[in-house]
Write a protein that holds these residues in place. Structure first.
Motif, short mmCIF file in Angstrom:
data_model
loop_
_atom_site.label_atom_id
_atom_site.label_comp_id
_atom_site.label_asym_id
_atom_site.label_seq_id
_atom_site.Cartn_x
_atom_site.Cartn_y
_atom_site.Cartn_z
N ALA A 93 7.06 -3.68 -0.56
CA ALA A 93 7.30 -3.77 0.88
C ALA A 93 6.03 -4.09 1.67
CB ALA A 93 7.92 -2.48 1.39
N SER A 94 4.89 -3.72 1.12
CA SER A 94 3.62 -3.88 1.85
C SER A 94 3.03 -5.29 1.72
CB SER A 94 2.61 -2.86 1.35
OG SER A 94 2.20 -3.15 0.02
N ARG A 95 3.72 -6.17 1.04
CA ARG A 95 3.22 -7.52 0.85
C ARG A 95 4.18 -8.52 1.48
NH1 ARG A 95 -0.56 -4.71 -0.24
NH2 ARG A 95 -1.65 -4.60 -2.21
N PRO A 96 3.69 -9.67 1.92
CA PRO A 96 2.28 -10.01 2.06
C PRO A 96 1.63 -9.19 3.18
CG PRO A 96 3.65 -11.79 2.90
CD PRO A 96 4.57 -10.75 2.33
N ARG A 97 0.39 -8.85 2.97
CA ARG A 97 -0.31 -7.93 3.86
C ARG A 97 -0.28 -8.36 5.32
NH1 ARG A 97 -1.25 -3.35 5.72
NH2 ARG A 97 -3.36 -2.70 6.08
N ALA A 98 -0.44 -9.65 5.56
CA ALA A 98 -0.50 -10.14 6.95
C ALA A 98 0.82 -9.99 7.68
CB ALA A 98 -0.94 -11.60 6.95
N THR A 99 1.92 -9.95 6.95
CA THR A 99 3.23 -9.88 7.60
C THR A 99 4.10 -8.76 7.02
OG1 THR A 99 4.13 -11.52 6.06
CG2 THR A 99 3.25 -12.34 8.17
N THR A 100 3.46 -7.70 6.55
CA THR A 100 4.22 -6.62 5.92
C THR A 100 5.31 -6.08 6.83
OG1 THR A 100 4.09 -4.39 4.98
CG2 THR A 100 2.45 -4.94 6.61
N ALA A 101 6.46 -5.83 6.23
CA ALA A 101 7.59 -5.27 6.97
C ALA A 101 7.30 -3.85 7.45
CB ALA A 101 8.84 -5.27 6.09
N LEU A 102 6.32 -3.21 6.84
CA LEU A 102 5.99 -1.83 7.19
C LEU A 102 5.07 -1.71 8.41
CD1 LEU A 102 5.40 -0.50 3.57
CD2 LEU A 102 7.20 0.26 5.14
N GLN A 103 4.49 -2.81 8.84
CA GLN A 103 3.52 -2.77 9.93
C GLN A 103 4.07 -2.06 11.16
OE1 GLN A 103 0.26 -3.84 9.65
NE2 GLN A 103 0.05 -2.72 11.55
N SER A 104 3.40 -0.99 11.55
CA SER A 104 3.71 -0.20 12.75
C SER A 104 5.06 0.52 12.71
CB SER A 104 3.62 -1.06 14.01
OG SER A 104 2.32 -1.57 14.14
N LYS A 105 5.71 0.59 11.56
CA LYS A 105 6.99 1.30 11.47
C LYS A 105 6.75 2.80 11.49
CE LYS A 105 10.07 -1.85 10.77
NZ LYS A 105 11.02 -2.30 11.66
N PRO A 106 7.40 3.53 12.37
CA PRO A 106 7.35 4.99 12.32
C PRO A 106 8.10 5.47 11.07
CG PRO A 106 8.16 4.22 14.45
CD PRO A 106 8.14 3.05 13.54
N VAL A 107 7.51 6.46 10.39
CA VAL A 107 8.11 6.97 9.15
C VAL A 107 8.08 8.50 9.16
CG1 VAL A 107 8.07 6.94 6.63
CG2 VAL A 107 7.22 4.95 7.90
N ALA A 108 9.23 9.11 8.89
CA ALA A 108 9.29 10.54 8.66
C ALA A 108 9.24 10.76 7.16
CB ALA A 108 10.58 11.12 9.23
N VAL A 109 8.37 11.67 6.72
CA VAL A 109 8.21 11.99 5.31
C VAL A 109 8.80 13.37 5.04
CG1 VAL A 109 6.51 12.49 3.49
CG2 VAL A 109 6.17 10.52 5.03
N VAL A 110 9.67 13.43 4.05
CA VAL A 110 10.25 14.69 3.60
C VAL A 110 9.97 14.78 2.11
CG1 VAL A 110 12.36 16.06 3.35
CG2 VAL A 110 12.08 14.54 5.33
#
Length: 185
Positions: A93-110
């Motif tokens: 999900a973190s690739r490609p780095r320049a356009t990662t889908a994860l960029q700035s996504k709020p995430v709750a960790v459980v």
């Protein structure tokens, strides 16, 4: 509001999947949990493969993350860290780095474990990994210790009111973070 849910365990009926379902029912009004449950179909991350071809399951994961306003990730603790299958999904999900889908996504960790610490190390590792990808994990994670007692087979809810309240509060904070991010954009 669309919240994407990932359970970091492949085991049928896993505690992580059950906690994720509980999270879906604890979301504030107006928020909907959409679960992506294809972690076991992802190939092992290989930058050479990623550079030359598009894998349909990888694209499905990336698209699901892009379409979500926020994520909730429930992880077991395997050998004092996150599961390999969850780490693999984050790598894709973190690739490609320049356009990662994860960029700035709020995430709750459980996190959860049958031990007395509730997967604290896994939660800490997951938050660190997510920050490196550009995601915005909430500072506080919910860690569920002694999961077999707190969420026994067949139980419709957490058997610990304090933990339930912590989960509800975390999900409210997640929705608020996503709303703030949407307004800022």
């Amino acid at each position: 509001m669309r919240v994407l849910g990932l359970a970091g365990s492949l085991r049928a009926g896993s505690h992580s999947a059950r906690l994720l379902a509980l999270a879906g029912s604890a979301l504030p009004a107006g928020a909907e949990l959409v679960t992506w449950s294809r972690l076991g179909e992802l190939p092992l991350y290989d930058p050479d493969v990623d550079a030359r071809e598009t894998h349909p399951v990888v694209e499905s994961l990336r698209d699901a993350i892009r379409e979500a306003d926020a994520l909730v990730i429930v992880t077991p603790e395997y050998n004092a860290s996150v599961s390999g299958v969850l780490k693999n999904a984050i790598d894709w999900a973190s690739r490609p780095r320049a356009t990662t889908a994860l960029q700035s996504k709020p995430v709750a960790v459980v996190s959860q474990s049958p031990g007395q610490f509730g997967g604290l190390w896994a939660a800490d590792d997951l938050k660190r990994i997510l920050k490196i990808t550009g995601a915005r994990p909430l500072e506080e994670a919910v860690s569920v210790a002694q999961i077999d007692t707190v969420l026994p087979d067949g139980a419709p809810a957490l058997q610990d009111e304090e933990l339930h309240d912590a989960l509800v509060a975390q999900l409210a904070a997640l929705v608020e973070a996503a709303q703030t991010a949407t307004v800022a954009a």
